[in-house]
Enzyme design. Structure first.
Site, PDB file in Angstrom:
ATOM      1  N   GLY A  61      -9.954 -14.515 -12.084  1.00 40.01           N
ATOM      2  CA  GLY A  61      -9.354 -13.691 -13.133  1.00 40.01           C
ATOM      3  C   GLY A  61      -8.573 -14.544 -14.101  1.00 40.01           C
ATOM      4  O   GLY A  61      -7.738 -15.353 -13.685  1.00 40.01           O
ATOM      5  N   ASN A  95      -6.822  -6.575  -5.093  1.00 40.93           N
ATOM      6  CA  ASN A  95      -8.147  -6.959  -5.580  1.00 40.93           C
ATOM      7  C   ASN A  95      -9.127  -5.878  -5.139  1.00 40.93           C
ATOM      8  O   ASN A  95      -9.243  -5.602  -3.960  1.00 40.93           O
ATOM      9  CB  ASN A  95      -8.533  -8.318  -4.976  1.00 40.93           C
ATOM     10  CG  ASN A  95      -9.973  -8.728  -5.290  1.00 40.93           C
ATOM     11  OD1 ASN A  95     -10.575  -9.481  -4.543  1.00 40.93           O
ATOM     12  ND2 ASN A  95     -10.537  -8.254  -6.367  1.00 40.93           N
ATOM     13  N   GLY A  96      -9.817  -5.276  -6.104  1.00 44.20           N
ATOM     14  CA  GLY A  96     -10.808  -4.244  -5.774  1.00 44.20           C
ATOM     15  C   GLY A  96     -10.665  -3.039  -6.673  1.00 44.20           C
ATOM     16  O   GLY A  96      -9.808  -3.015  -7.565  1.00 44.20           O
TER      17      GLY A  96
END
Ligand code: AMP
Length: 474
Positions: free
Chosen positions: A41, A119-120
């Site tokens: 990211g 995260n997800g």
């Protein structure tokens, strides 16, 4: 948010957490950990730390838009005092790329403070958010991570400890989540019941770490202890690590695309080295799609090991055809089609010397919209390549991802409505071969516990009824 921008809400993030039981400051190690996870990211990042023996609710947070080395400097890191903390790097599409959505999220509530990095993507975040808002909740961001943080805080009012609160929240949320949470005196790591996104545990002297990828542990000199298992909650406290795996699903749904493209090659997930799985993909391509050629080249970065595998298996020499500008991030950072096209040329240049007059096998990890392949094939031909045979180390992308990888909607996926022959023509290649979906599990040693929904349309968890991406923009 701007409705005219790309209407997706993809999240591809990296998380990192650290608790130093000797009471040393953790901010600079978290910084290095995030630096190693920068490929996950590049839009924003942040660190939140606190002192386990300090006053409650005293969290020091630095977050901002940009790369890790743009947001942090010796001055702001030096002021971050605390022996427990979490960090985050975030990639989203344009619509959601705003400062309010940066993580970690820090929540003050009656029991103290929670700092959370996620995260997800959840598949039921909208419904949960609506429910919570009807009950009086006020949200500061548009990310589903805030729904998780809110649910944990609310459950904590009833639960005896934060792990139980996390567990109760997990029973309500659906989808993909790897979480690192610093509650005032505990570092918590969580992987959703299917384990879509990775998370692992590390140790250095008397300090414990949680990281999206093992390469981040190497960077801070920590030894890899183990992966957090799908459905597991680990709690790291001054007295040791506790684990609860009771919410694990019967089948695992680890994201295969982590191995194909997303992760760094020097990371290990569940015992498999990412580099090795890319080599294997290349070998399989050489077995299933052989061709007479003079040289095999990879499209940097993830195409390179696959090209090496193809070369080893076929006996065709491996070569370097592309020089990558190391100062450019991943192409997808620019969400608009026009900027993505030009950024291929900003990022890569061809070594004319290597490809001139040659029959070239060119390996890339995926074709999404087809823009990149078309550009690169043309670059090779412009540089004098006689033939360009494209081999792709993943099956055709046919379906969107709802679980944390940014795969666009079906109408933008070139393979959704074109045959392999048509795509071959559209990208200007002399031949095209994809990895056979039946052989995907060989990338991870034959283990079938993974999600390949973007290739097959079968997801381990039901996708949301309507496409949630973009919903928050209404
Ligand atoms: P496209 O030009 O749309 O066909 O994109 C294909 C290229 O994008 C490949 O070279 C991949 O390495 C890269 N890619 C594939 N999936 C992703 C993703 N989820 N995020 C960023 N880049 C990706």
């Amino acid at each position: 948010m701007n409705k005219n921008e790309d209407p997706k809400l993809g999240e591809e993030c990296g998380v990192f957490g650290m608790y130093d039981l000797d009471g040393e400051d953790v901010a600079s190690s978290i910084y290095y950990g995030l630096f190693a996870l920068q490929h996950r990211g590049q839009e924003s990042c942040g660190i939140a730390v606190s002192e386990t023996d300090g006053p409650l609710r005293n969290v020091s947070t630095v977050k901002g838009m940009g790369l890790v080395n743009e947001v942090f400097n010796a001055d702001n890191l030096g002021k971050m005092k605390g022996d427990i903390g979490v960090g985050h790097v975030r990639y989203s599409t344009a619509g959601a790329s705003i400062a309010e959505n940066t993580q970690p999220l820090v929540l003050n509530y009656i029991k103290g403070t929670l700092a959370l990095a996620h995260n997800g993507n959840l598949t039921n975040a909208l419904a949960l958010r609506q429910d919570l808002e009807e009950g009086g909740a006020i949200f500061q961001t548009t990310i589903d991570s805030e729904v998780i943080a809110y649910l944990i805080a609310r459950e904590r009012l009833k639960a005896g400890n934060v792990e139980t609160a996390v567990k109760e929240a997990m029973k309500k949320i659906r989808g993909a989540y790897s979480l690192v949470i610093a509650s005032p005196r505990k570092l918590i790591g969580v992987r959703d019941p299917y384990g879509f996104r990775p998370l692992c545990i590390g140790k250095r002297d008397n300090a414990y770490f949680l990281a999206s990828e093992s390469c981040a542990l190497d960077t801070v000199g920590a030894e890899f202890v183990r992966d957090v298992e799908p459905g597991e909650i680990v709690a790291i406290t001054s007295t040791g690590i506790t684990s609860d795996k009771s919410l694990a699903a019967p089948n695992k749904g680890r994201c295969i695309f982590e191995y194909i493209y997303f992760a760094r090659p020097d990371s290990y997930f569940d015992g498999t080295c990412v580099h090795t799985s890319r080599l294997t993909a290349g070998r399989i391509l050489a077995q299933d799609h052989p061709v007479e050629a003079d040289i095999v080249v990879g499209v940097p970065e993830s195409g390179n090991p696959a090209a090496m595998g193809y070369a080893m298996e076929s006996g065709i020499p491996y070569g370097t055809a592309f020089i990558k500008n190391s100062y450019v991030g991943r192409t997808f950072i620019k969400p608009k089609q026009s900027s993505r096209e030009s950024s291929v040329m900003v990022k890569l240049n061809v070594l004319r010397e290597v490809v001139q007059g040659k029959r070239v096998v060119m390996i890339d990890d995926s074709i999404v919209r087809g823009t990149t392949s078309a550009r690169i094939v043309k670059m090779l031909k412009d540089a004098g390549a006689k033939e360009v045979h494209v081999r792709i180390s993943s099956p055709p992308f046919l379906y969107p991802c709802y679980f944390g990888t940014d795969v666009p909607s079906r109408d933008q996926l070139i393979a959704a409505d074109h045959s392999v022959e048509e795509i071959c023509r559209m990208i200007g290649a002399d031949s095209l071969g994809y990895l056979d979906i039946q052989r995907l599990s060989e990338l991870i040693g034959g283990d079938e516990g993974y999600c390949r929904g973007c290739f097959s349309g079968n997801y381990p968890v039901d996708p949301p009824k309507e496409d949630i991406r973009g919903e928050y923009e209404k």
